[in-house]
Design an enzyme around this catalytic site. Structure first.
Site, short mmCIF file in Angstrom:
data_model
loop_
_atom_site.label_atom_id
_atom_site.label_comp_id
_atom_site.label_asym_id
_atom_site.label_seq_id
_atom_site.Cartn_x
_atom_site.Cartn_y
_atom_site.Cartn_z
N GLU A 53 0.85 -1.19 0.00
CA GLU A 53 0.00 0.00 0.00
C GLU A 53 0.89 1.25 0.00
O GLU A 53 1.95 1.28 0.60
CB GLU A 53 -0.88 0.00 1.25
CG GLU A 53 -1.82 1.20 1.33
CD GLU A 53 -2.64 1.20 2.62
OE1 GLU A 53 -3.75 1.74 2.59
OE2 GLU A 53 -2.17 0.66 3.65
N CYS B 68 -4.95 -3.31 2.70
CA CYS B 68 -4.70 -3.06 4.11
C CYS B 68 -5.92 -3.27 5.02
O CYS B 68 -6.28 -4.40 5.30
CB CYS B 68 -4.12 -1.65 4.28
SG CYS B 68 -3.27 -1.40 5.87
N LYS C 50 -9.50 1.50 -2.58
CA LYS C 50 -9.72 0.98 -1.23
C LYS C 50 -11.11 1.35 -0.73
O LYS C 50 -11.50 2.52 -0.75
CB LYS C 50 -8.65 1.53 -0.30
CG LYS C 50 -8.66 0.96 1.11
CD LYS C 50 -7.49 1.54 1.90
CE LYS C 50 -7.41 0.99 3.31
NZ LYS C 50 -6.26 1.57 4.04
#
Length: 289
Positions: free
Chosen positions: A43, A156, A115
């Protein structure tokens, strides 16, 4: 689908995207030298920058971003699938995306993923994060149908939302991903458990490249990039927070074998939720998604 060698690159990205892009080229070359044809980065490969004004100064649209351009060139140069775990991208609406990119061996973008889940937390040591104050969340989960496997994309904090990975597994993904910049505190407590849990409950490989160490912007990330097999075994791990390249051979048939032994994806049933009070009253709700 055939077996393939995967690599996860552990980085310690700084605040300068050009320097991070140069580092990326070296790490990718190392991964290829180890036989990898699928290479994943963490990330925020392009820059880890807590200062919003400083981030805005280096932010670019996708077509002008140095990490996107460098990754495209590297994928084509080495003839690999290159997965940029994420980098910050300026959207057309003026907002910022925490965006992953998957490049094919011709250097073209196969797919993107923004994300979905924002890391808005307050930790015990006073560490506080509000990703939603900076980034616009995505709305669509993504599975890429590659020649060697179906690959689910995540980033993440997404790893804490098992329903996302379950949907990808039901859609046929035998390889799941969660490239990350986990804080040291949360990583020490939860990183290995979450990675292995997502693998076991979905009968899938999990590949998660990570940021590691103390960064220029002052944050500290956990490292420990990891590749987990469908039965929960750790196939490869960077057992530290320093930059590294780890590799493992991925056999998608092992995912099918795990799912045949424990067919929980097929055995899942819809259910409602009843809240029962001690006075005999009950309330029926839809099950949480």
């Amino acid at each position: 689908m055939s077996s393939f060698r995967a690599a996860a690159i552990q980085m310690r990205s700084g605040v300068d995207p050009q320097r991070n892009a140069a580092d990326l080229a070296g790490y990718v070359a190392e991964a290829v030298s180890k036989g990898a044809i699928y290479v994943q980065t963490p990330e925020m490969t392009g820059a880890l920058q807590r200062d919003r004004k400083a981030l805005a100064d280096v932010l670019r649209a996708e077509e002008d971003d140095i990490i996107v351009r460098t990754a495209s060139e590297l994928a084509a140069e080495h003839g690999i699938h290159l997965h940029i775990g994420s980098t910050a991208i300026a959207r057309e609406d003026g907002k910022i995306a925490n965006r992953a990119f998957l490049f094919g061996p011709d250097g073209k973008i196969i797919t993107r993923y923004d994300k979905i889940h924002m890391f808005d937390v307050d930790l015990d040591n006073g560490e506080s994060w509000r990703e939603s104050a900076v980034y616009a969340p995505g709305s669509d989960s993504v599975v890429a149908a590659l020649p060697f496997a179906r690959l689910g994309l995540a980033i993440c904090y997404d790893v804490r939302f098992p329903q996302l990975f379950r949907a990808q597994a039901v859609a046929g993904a035998s390889v799941l991903t969660a490239p990350a910049a986990f804080t040291r505190q949360t990583g020490e407590a939860h990183w290995h458990i979450l990675q292995r849990a997502r693998a076991i409950e979905n009968g899938a490989f999990v590949i998660s490249a990570a940021q590691g160490g103390v960064h220029e912007d002052g944050r500290e990330t956990f490292g420990h990039s990891i590749i987990v097999a469908p039965w929960g075994e750790i196939l490869a791990e960077a057992g530290h927070a320093d930059p590294a390249v780890i590799v493992a051979d991925i056999d998608p048939s092992l995912s099918a074998a795990a799912r045949s032994k424990v067919p929980n994806l097929k055995n899942a049933r819809p259910f409602g939720l009843v809240i029962q009070s001690d006075d005999g009253q009950s309330e029926r709700q839809s099950a949480a998604s």
